[in-house]
Design a protein around this motif. Structure first.
Motif, PDB file in Angstrom:
ATOM      1  N   THR A 138       0.723  -1.225  -0.036  1.00 45.27           N
ATOM      2  CA  THR A 138      -0.116  -0.139  -0.073  1.00 45.27           C
ATOM      3  C   THR A 138       0.932   1.270  -0.044  1.00 45.27           C
ATOM      4  O   THR A 138       0.713   2.369  -0.918  1.00 45.27           O
ATOM      5  CB  THR A 138      -0.778  -0.091   1.241  1.00 45.27           C
ATOM      6  N   ASP A 139       1.981   1.217   0.697  1.00 47.62           N
ATOM      7  CA  ASP A 139       2.794   2.419   1.015  1.00 47.62           C
ATOM      8  C   ASP A 139       3.743   2.711  -0.360  1.00 47.62           C
ATOM      9  O   ASP A 139       3.804   4.046  -0.822  1.00 47.62           O
ATOM     10  CB  ASP A 139       3.762   2.382   2.107  1.00 47.62           C
ATOM     11  N   MET A 140       3.779   1.576  -1.117  1.00 43.82           N
ATOM     12  CA  MET A 140       4.815   1.832  -2.350  1.00 43.82           C
ATOM     13  C   MET A 140       3.814   2.787  -3.515  1.00 43.82           C
ATOM     14  O   MET A 140       4.417   3.189  -4.387  1.00 43.82           O
ATOM     15  CB  MET A 140       5.277   0.610  -2.784  1.00 43.82           C
ATOM     16  N   ARG A 141       2.674   2.663  -3.205  1.00 42.02           N
ATOM     17  CA  ARG A 141       1.807   3.395  -4.134  1.00 42.02           C
ATOM     18  C   ARG A 141       1.794   4.917  -3.762  1.00 42.02           C
ATOM     19  O   ARG A 141       1.066   5.586  -4.688  1.00 42.02           O
ATOM     20  CB  ARG A 141       0.508   2.717  -4.451  1.00 42.02           C
ATOM     21  N   ARG A 142       2.133   5.369  -2.811  1.00 45.00           N
ATOM     22  CA  ARG A 142       2.017   6.641  -2.017  1.00 45.00           C
ATOM     23  C   ARG A 142       3.031   7.637  -2.767  1.00 45.00           C
ATOM     24  O   ARG A 142       3.986   7.222  -3.469  1.00 45.00           O
ATOM     25  CB  ARG A 142       2.126   6.632  -0.523  1.00 45.00           C
ATOM     26  N   THR A 143       2.617   8.886  -2.675  1.00 42.84           N
ATOM     27  CA  THR A 143       3.594   9.785  -3.141  1.00 42.84           C
ATOM     28  C   THR A 143       4.002  10.917  -2.259  1.00 42.84           C
ATOM     29  O   THR A 143       4.307  11.939  -2.690  1.00 42.84           O
ATOM     30  CB  THR A 143       3.115  10.562  -4.377  1.00 42.84           C
ATOM     31  N   ASP A 144       3.551  10.840  -0.772  1.00 41.59           N
ATOM     32  CA  ASP A 144       3.902  11.844   0.234  1.00 41.59           C
ATOM     33  C   ASP A 144       5.303  11.632   0.588  1.00 41.59           C
ATOM     34  O   ASP A 144       6.153  10.870   0.113  1.00 41.59           O
ATOM     35  CB  ASP A 144       3.120  11.208   1.482  1.00 41.59           C
ATOM     36  N   GLY A 145       5.897  12.947   1.005  1.00 42.94           N
ATOM     37  CA  GLY A 145       7.211  13.137   1.238  1.00 42.94           C
ATOM     38  C   GLY A 145       7.376  12.421   2.890  1.00 42.94           C
ATOM     39  O   GLY A 145       6.629  12.051   3.640  1.00 42.94           O
ATOM     40  N   ILE A 146       8.743  12.566   3.283  1.00 44.74           N
ATOM     41  CA  ILE A 146       8.930  11.669   4.517  1.00 44.74           C
ATOM     42  C   ILE A 146       8.386  12.588   5.807  1.00 44.74           C
ATOM     43  O   ILE A 146       8.029  11.837   6.504  1.00 44.74           O
ATOM     44  CB  ILE A 146      10.698  11.677   4.824  1.00 44.74           C
ATOM     45  N   GLU A 147       8.334  13.758   5.691  1.00 43.45           N
ATOM     46  CA  GLU A 147       7.760  14.268   6.886  1.00 43.45           C
ATOM     47  C   GLU A 147       6.248  14.277   7.055  1.00 43.45           C
ATOM     48  O   GLU A 147       5.808  13.809   7.983  1.00 43.45           O
ATOM     49  CB  GLU A 147       7.940  15.923   7.043  1.00 43.45           C
ATOM     50  N   ASP A 148       5.569  14.343   5.933  1.00 37.73           N
ATOM     51  CA  ASP A 148       3.990  14.012   6.007  1.00 37.73           C
ATOM     52  C   ASP A 148       3.892  12.628   6.180  1.00 37.73           C
ATOM     53  O   ASP A 148       2.967  12.254   6.762  1.00 37.73           O
ATOM     54  CB  ASP A 148       3.530  14.291   4.442  1.00 37.73           C
ATOM     55  N   ASN A 149       4.744  11.749   5.795  1.00 34.98           N
ATOM     56  CA  ASN A 149       4.584  10.200   5.885  1.00 34.98           C
ATOM     57  C   ASN A 149       4.743   9.899   7.352  1.00 34.98           C
ATOM     58  O   ASN A 149       4.053   9.163   7.963  1.00 34.98           O
ATOM     59  CB  ASN A 149       5.589   9.469   5.132  1.00 34.98           C
ATOM     60  N   LEU A 150       5.743  10.686   8.101  1.00 35.48           N
ATOM     61  CA  LEU A 150       5.909  10.149   9.406  1.00 35.48           C
ATOM     62  C   LEU A 150       4.490  10.604  10.251  1.00 35.48           C
ATOM     63  O   LEU A 150       4.039  10.228  11.287  1.00 35.48           O
ATOM     64  CB  LEU A 150       7.220  11.050   9.956  1.00 35.48           C
ATOM     65  N   ARG A 151       4.078  11.942   9.982  1.00 39.39           N
ATOM     66  CA  ARG A 151       2.827  12.300  10.635  1.00 39.39           C
ATOM     67  C   ARG A 151       1.621  11.422  10.434  1.00 39.39           C
ATOM     68  O   ARG A 151       0.781  11.118  11.281  1.00 39.39           O
ATOM     69  CB  ARG A 151       2.429  13.757  10.007  1.00 39.39           C
ATOM     70  N   SER A 152       1.538  10.954   9.042  1.00 40.70           N
ATOM     71  CA  SER A 152       0.676   9.901   8.914  1.00 40.70           C
ATOM     72  C   SER A 152       0.696   8.659   9.707  1.00 40.70           C
ATOM     73  O   SER A 152      -0.435   7.995  10.161  1.00 40.70           O
ATOM     74  CB  SER A 152       0.675   9.531   7.406  1.00 40.70           C
ATOM     75  N   LEU A 153       1.775   8.196   9.653  1.00 43.77           N
ATOM     76  CA  LEU A 153       2.070   6.817  10.368  1.00 43.77           C
ATOM     77  C   LEU A 153       1.852   7.180  11.879  1.00 43.77           C
ATOM     78  O   LEU A 153       1.334   6.042  12.466  1.00 43.77           O
ATOM     79  CB  LEU A 153       3.871   6.381  10.361  1.00 43.77           C
ATOM     80  N   GLN A 154       2.356   8.237  12.457  1.00 40.11           N
ATOM     81  CA  GLN A 154       1.775   8.431  13.840  1.00 40.11           C
ATOM     82  C   GLN A 154       0.483   8.616  14.182  1.00 40.11           C
ATOM     83  O   GLN A 154      -0.164   8.052  15.105  1.00 40.11           O
ATOM     84  CB  GLN A 154       2.441   9.989  14.303  1.00 40.11           C
ATOM     85  N   ALA A 155      -0.380   9.070  13.201  1.00 38.91           N
ATOM     86  CA  ALA A 155      -1.786   9.148  13.213  1.00 38.91           C
ATOM     87  C   ALA A 155      -2.257   7.885  13.276  1.00 38.91           C
ATOM     88  O   ALA A 155      -3.291   7.445  14.034  1.00 38.91           O
ATOM     89  CB  ALA A 155      -2.520  10.158  12.201  1.00 38.91           C
TER      90      ALA A 155
END
Length: 492
Positions: free
Chosen positions: A421-438
């Motif tokens: 699922t993640d390999m289809r995303r296009t977010d950057g590292i900072e946005d991704n960390l926020r998403s993972l934390q959420a």
């Protein structure tokens, strides 16, 4: 707790490489976990930690004899080669066919060389005969030549490179492979076992030289037909457009120049380090654009594309190659970890200095944080699934000797699904960390609710058990009291 997460992830199918090794291209042998060499990694279908390749460029002889799409991925471990293989052959091409002026094949005597590390690390379109001994090799040279002649006579197969491998004691067994059609003359004749390699793919055949039947020649043709990914328009969008073998010539080679190079990242969806670096690479591409660095980044999936013409061979992912135009030889970067990549880019592009370099270093440092958050999320997901199973079963699941095995299977399953699922995303590292934390916060919340429901279910069960026990006790006590009363004359 992080130590437990890391330990679990290290056991998972997708996380063998972690932060120090690349994912293996065509992992070792056929199912073997750790053979000592490199080229034989291609013989295995299983996943395994991929060691970084040497990064050596193809030798001139190999380049002249192989005008084809290069192959890149075979790793995991190494197949023991024939005793005379490695030192004598070096980078020599073992091609037994020479091309005539019109591009068609001309059959010649096959002066077969053993497959070697350097050949395997720099060449594609390999056709390797596996033999049990040097004596068998000598005895069957004429059969091998007849097979080569038959294969070379097929249009489209003039790029193949022919080699031999003499199996040594201790080598993993080679799969049987598909043989000639049952009932055919070839099916009852002696057969030669061949392993074919193109890109990240491999296939095993048993071929008879008396004669090689058309059905098997068709199988060879089908196998060596290039694999090309069909991309969607959304795949081609910045900051890092994906490219396929079909677009490679225009979007990489022709689009690059000495002053505006293209950095190609070759990756696999199942490569754990590729997965960890995915949002970092997006952020890096944006940083390069903001700082007006004359470098663009492209990505090519090696699981869905064979190596196109002009693409160097690589035996590990991620692999980064710098292209500077059609007349400049591509440069395969030694770096494959985030920090090493940043350091090498800073050397190549002096504009990445000062605050820009600090920003790049900060972004790469977040990759380890992504690893921590991802493992936490996987662990919470596994625990929630187990809590749901307990709740839905209206009781505690029985403990079995396979509990650890079941947990590992569940862990690996969720790792693979979440990576895909993640390999289809296009977010950057900072946005991704926020998403993972959420996602982690939500998972923790769900676990608290499930825990409360389970606690209430346990209490209800205990109350029901207590009531049933009391009822049974009272049911026994009443007859005893009645009998005592009769004995005392109280019942008259």
């Amino acid at each position: 707790m992080h130590a437990l997460h890391a330990s679990r992830l290290a056991r998972s199918r997708c996380a063998k490489a972690l932060l120090t090794h690349r994912s293996s291209a065509l992992p070792c042998h056929f199912g073997a976990q750790s053979c000592p060499g490199t080229w034989s990694r291609a013989l295995s279908a299983g996943a395994g930690a991929r060691s970084p390749d040497s990064g050596a460029a193809p030798d001139p002889a190999a380049a002249a004899a192989e005008p084809s799409e290069s192959s890149d991925r075979a790793s995991g471990s190494r197949w023991a080669l024939a005793a005379t293989a490695t030192a004598a052959v070096g980078g020599l091409t073992a091609l037994a066919l020479w091309l005539n002026g019109s591009g068609g094949p001309v059959s010649r005597r096959a002066d077969l060389h053993p497959i070697s590390e350097q050949i395997f690390d720099t060449a594609d379109n390999l056709f390797v005969f596996f033999l049990s001994s040097e004596a068998e090799l000598e005895e069957r040279r004429h059969e091998i030549q007849r097979v080569i002649d038959a294969v070379a006579s097929q249009e489209g197969l003039h790029r193949l490179r022919y080699h031999v491998n003499v199996i040594k004691d201790g080598d993993p067994p080679v799969p049987e492979g598909a043989g000639p059609p049952e009932g055919s003359e070839a099916a009852s004749a002696p057969q030669l076992r061949v392993v074919m390699y193109k890109g990240q793919r491999k296939s095993v055949l048993r071929l008879s030289s008396t004669p090689v039947v058309k059905e098997q020649l068709d199988q060879v043709l089908a196998f060596f037909s290039p694999l090309v990914e069909e991309l969607r328009e959304s795949d081609r969008q910045p900051p890092i457009p994906k490219i396929s073998g079909r677009d490679f010539a225009t979007d990489v080679i022709a689009a690059s120049s000495p002053t505006a190079p293209v950095l190609l990242q070759m990756f696999e969806d199942t490569c754990f380090l590729c997965f960890l670096m995915r949002p970092f690479m997006q952020s890096l591409a944006l940083l390069l654009a903001e700082r007006q660095v004359p470098l663009s980044i492209r990505r090519m999936n090696l699981e869905r594309n064979d190596f196109p013409d002009g693409c160097p061979v690589a035996r590990g992912t991620p692999t980064f190659v710098l292209f500077r135009g059609p007349t400049v030889k591509p440069e395969k970067l030694e770096a494959f970890k985030p920090k090493d990549l940043c350091d090498q880019l800073a050397e190549e592009f002096p504009v990445l200095a000062g605050e820009a370099l600090e920003r790049m270093d900060y972004l790469q440092s977040l990759v380890s944080r992504r690893f921590q958050l991802f493992t936490q999320l996987v662990m919470w997901t596994v625990e929630i699934q187990r809590m749901e199973q307990i709740y839905n079963s209206s009781g505690i699941l029985p403990l079995t000797g396979d509990r650890e095995k079941e947990d590992n299977v569940s862990f690996n399953y969720h790792v693979a699904n979440m990576m895909a699922t993640d390999m289809r995303r296009t977010d950057g590292i900072e946005d991704n960390l926020r998403s993972l934390q959420a996602d982690i916060d939500e998972a923790e919340h769900d676990a608290v609710i499930l825990g409360a429901l389970l606690a209430e279910a346990v209490l209800q069960g205990e109350r029901a058990d207590q009531e049933a026990l009391e009822a049974r006790r009272l049911g026994v006590a009443e007859p005893e009291l009645a009998q005592a009363a009769q004995g005392n004359g109280c019942g008259r």
